[in-house]
Write a protein that holds these residues in place. Sequence first.
Motif, PDB file in Angstrom:
ATOM      1  N   VAL A 140       0.907  -1.115   0.058  1.00  0.00           N
ATOM      2  CA  VAL A 140      -0.028  -0.003   0.037  1.00  0.00           C
ATOM      3  C   VAL A 140       0.843   1.338  -0.120  1.00  0.00           C
ATOM      4  CG1 VAL A 140      -1.655   1.321   1.646  1.00  0.00           C
ATOM      5  CG2 VAL A 140      -2.081  -1.101   0.988  1.00  0.00           C
ATOM      6  N   LEU A 141       1.903   1.142   0.898  1.00  0.00           N
ATOM      7  CA  LEU A 141       2.618   2.558   0.925  1.00  0.00           C
ATOM      8  C   LEU A 141       3.544   2.842  -0.383  1.00  0.00           C
ATOM      9  CD1 LEU A 141       4.457   1.837   4.616  1.00  0.00           C
ATOM     10  CD2 LEU A 141       3.065   3.885   3.683  1.00  0.00           C
ATOM     11  N   MET A 142       3.938   1.639  -1.180  1.00  0.00           N
ATOM     12  CA  MET A 142       4.881   1.789  -2.476  1.00  0.00           C
ATOM     13  C   MET A 142       3.825   2.453  -3.224  1.00  0.00           C
ATOM     14  SD  MET A 142       7.635   1.335  -1.120  1.00  0.00           S
ATOM     15  CE  MET A 142       8.770   1.556  -2.899  1.00  0.00           C
ATOM     16  N   GLN A 143       2.451   1.625  -3.618  1.00  0.00           N
ATOM     17  CA  GLN A 143       1.434   2.352  -4.306  1.00  0.00           C
ATOM     18  C   GLN A 143       1.189   3.758  -4.281  1.00  0.00           C
ATOM     19  OE1 GLN A 143      -0.107   0.594  -6.799  1.00  0.00           O
ATOM     20  NE2 GLN A 143      -1.211   2.563  -7.461  1.00  0.00           N
ATOM     21  N   MET A 144       1.143   4.062  -2.826  1.00  0.00           N
ATOM     22  CA  MET A 144       0.943   5.567  -2.492  1.00  0.00           C
ATOM     23  C   MET A 144       2.098   6.563  -3.024  1.00  0.00           C
ATOM     24  SD  MET A 144      -0.585   5.340   1.201  1.00  0.00           S
ATOM     25  CE  MET A 144      -0.343   6.953   1.771  1.00  0.00           C
ATOM     26  N   ALA A 145       3.209   5.994  -2.801  1.00  0.00           N
ATOM     27  CA  ALA A 145       4.462   6.550  -3.259  1.00  0.00           C
ATOM     28  C   ALA A 145       4.355   6.861  -4.803  1.00  0.00           C
ATOM     29  CB  ALA A 145       5.836   5.898  -2.866  1.00  0.00           C
ATOM     30  N   SER A 146       4.021   5.931  -5.570  1.00  0.00           N
ATOM     31  CA  SER A 146       4.220   6.007  -6.953  1.00  0.00           C
ATOM     32  C   SER A 146       3.263   6.932  -7.514  1.00  0.00           C
ATOM     33  CB  SER A 146       4.063   4.429  -7.658  1.00  0.00           C
ATOM     34  OG  SER A 146       3.684   4.535  -9.014  1.00  0.00           O
ATOM     35  N   GLU A 147       1.989   6.813  -6.895  1.00  0.00           N
ATOM     36  CA  GLU A 147       0.716   7.576  -7.061  1.00  0.00           C
ATOM     37  C   GLU A 147       1.231   9.225  -6.950  1.00  0.00           C
ATOM     38  OE1 GLU A 147      -2.756   4.629  -6.285  1.00  0.00           O
ATOM     39  OE2 GLU A 147      -2.787   6.387  -5.151  1.00  0.00           O
ATOM     40  N   SER A 148       1.756   9.395  -5.652  1.00  0.00           N
ATOM     41  CA  SER A 148       2.289  11.052  -5.233  1.00  0.00           C
ATOM     42  C   SER A 148       3.252  11.310  -6.195  1.00  0.00           C
ATOM     43  CB  SER A 148       2.460  10.903  -3.811  1.00  0.00           C
ATOM     44  OG  SER A 148       1.141  10.556  -2.937  1.00  0.00           O
ATOM     45  N   GLU A 149       4.325  10.521  -6.614  1.00  0.00           N
ATOM     46  CA  GLU A 149       5.453  10.886  -7.303  1.00  0.00           C
ATOM     47  C   GLU A 149       4.854  11.287  -8.554  1.00  0.00           C
ATOM     48  OE1 GLU A 149       8.052   7.566  -7.188  1.00  0.00           O
ATOM     49  OE2 GLU A 149       9.156   8.613  -5.373  1.00  0.00           O
ATOM     50  N   ALA A 150       3.720  10.625  -9.177  1.00  0.00           N
ATOM     51  CA  ALA A 150       3.441  10.935 -10.544  1.00  0.00           C
ATOM     52  C   ALA A 150       2.573  12.119 -10.685  1.00  0.00           C
ATOM     53  CB  ALA A 150       2.362   9.851 -11.033  1.00  0.00           C
ATOM     54  N   LEU A 151       1.798  12.537  -9.425  1.00  0.00           N
ATOM     55  CA  LEU A 151       0.906  13.709  -9.250  1.00  0.00           C
ATOM     56  C   LEU A 151       1.824  14.770  -9.062  1.00  0.00           C
ATOM     57  CD1 LEU A 151      -2.046  12.326  -7.151  1.00  0.00           C
ATOM     58  CD2 LEU A 151      -2.162  13.197  -9.288  1.00  0.00           C
ATOM     59  N   ALA A 152       3.004  14.601  -8.267  1.00  0.00           N
ATOM     60  CA  ALA A 152       3.864  15.710  -7.957  1.00  0.00           C
ATOM     61  C   ALA A 152       4.479  16.412  -9.500  1.00  0.00           C
ATOM     62  CB  ALA A 152       4.816  15.309  -7.277  1.00  0.00           C
ATOM     63  N   TRP A 153       5.154  15.055 -10.098  1.00  0.00           N
ATOM     64  CA  TRP A 153       5.438  15.494 -11.500  1.00  0.00           C
ATOM     65  C   TRP A 153       4.522  16.027 -12.414  1.00  0.00           C
ATOM     66  CZ3 TRP A 153       4.743  14.082 -16.424  1.00  0.00           C
ATOM     67  CH2 TRP A 153       5.488  14.367 -17.527  1.00  0.00           C
ATOM     68  N   GLN A 154       3.230  15.595 -12.488  1.00  0.00           N
ATOM     69  CA  GLN A 154       2.226  16.036 -13.219  1.00  0.00           C
ATOM     70  C   GLN A 154       1.919  17.590 -12.977  1.00  0.00           C
ATOM     71  OE1 GLN A 154      -1.562  14.286 -12.833  1.00  0.00           O
ATOM     72  NE2 GLN A 154      -2.281  14.787 -14.773  1.00  0.00           N
ATOM     73  N   GLN A 155       1.737  17.860 -11.723  1.00  0.00           N
ATOM     74  CA  GLN A 155       1.206  18.975 -10.864  1.00  0.00           C
ATOM     75  C   GLN A 155       2.462  20.188 -11.345  1.00  0.00           C
ATOM     76  OE1 GLN A 155      -0.598  18.224  -7.298  1.00  0.00           O
ATOM     77  NE2 GLN A 155      -2.286  17.420  -8.450  1.00  0.00           N
ATOM     78  N   SER A 156       3.843  19.803 -10.835  1.00  0.00           N
ATOM     79  CA  SER A 156       4.579  20.728 -11.151  1.00  0.00           C
ATOM     80  C   SER A 156       5.148  21.031 -12.616  1.00  0.00           C
ATOM     81  CB  SER A 156       5.879  20.249 -10.217  1.00  0.00           C
ATOM     82  OG  SER A 156       6.634  19.075 -11.038  1.00  0.00           O
ATOM     83  N   GLY A 157       4.661  20.352 -13.591  1.00  0.00           N
ATOM     84  CA  GLY A 157       5.046  20.200 -14.925  1.00  0.00           C
ATOM     85  C   GLY A 157       6.184  19.785 -15.177  1.00  0.00           C
ATOM     86  N   GLY A 158       6.576  18.531 -14.423  1.00  0.00           N
ATOM     87  CA  GLY A 158       7.868  17.833 -14.504  1.00  0.00           C
ATOM     88  C   GLY A 158       9.136  18.409 -13.705  1.00  0.00           C
ATOM     89  N   LEU A 159       8.827  19.284 -13.004  1.00  0.00           N
ATOM     90  CA  LEU A 159       9.998  19.604 -11.996  1.00  0.00           C
ATOM     91  C   LEU A 159      10.300  18.747 -10.939  1.00  0.00           C
ATOM     92  CD1 LEU A 159       8.930  23.285 -11.810  1.00  0.00           C
ATOM     93  CD2 LEU A 159      10.653  22.527 -13.304  1.00  0.00           C
ATOM     94  N   PHE A 160       9.380  18.029 -10.645  1.00  0.00           N
ATOM     95  CA  PHE A 160       9.638  17.090  -9.064  1.00  0.00           C
ATOM     96  C   PHE A 160       9.650  15.595  -9.716  1.00  0.00           C
ATOM     97  CE2 PHE A 160       7.726  20.650  -6.674  1.00  0.00           C
ATOM     98  CZ  PHE A 160       8.588  20.700  -6.078  1.00  0.00           C
TER      99      PHE A 160
END
Length: 158
Positions: free
Chosen positions: A138-158
């Motif tokens: 569950v934690l690794m799934q959460m990390a993967s989702e949050s990393e994708a959202l951070a990348w998407q919402q930052s325009g690829g900066l994170f």
Amino acid sequence: MSIWRPRPSQLAVATARSSSMCRPKLIGNWESVVADAICESPKSQKHLRRLDAEDSEIIERTLADCAARLLHAAGHWCEDDAEGEDDDDDEERALFERDVRGDAIEHKIRAETARFVASRLCAPRDMGAEAACAMRAVLMQMASESEALAWQQSGGLF
């Protein structure tokens, strides 16, 4: 954005039994997990980067999200509930839905928190192997989702 729903392959790892076993451990040790995540002078696993104390609120929300996902994997919040849900479940679901939103920096911190807790989780010290496996999944799934959202919402900066 939709609520996280486990895929059948994830449910094989996070079974109802294993999810039920680890959720109380997470909730019972909540304060210790947060304190460990922000500890400036750790006694063990010093190579793991701790999080900033100012991010405690996001860390707590990430742990709440993990507990909610484990609750879901344990058979709660099913789409086909016979009579619907009681008021407590509605409140928990509203908190869960609110917490999956956030800005790019928050998602970056959520990902770091999930990976940190997954790295610190120790079977059998913290919980049994089956429960630890479910919680890590569950934690690794959460990390993967949050990393994708951070990348998407930052325009690829994170």
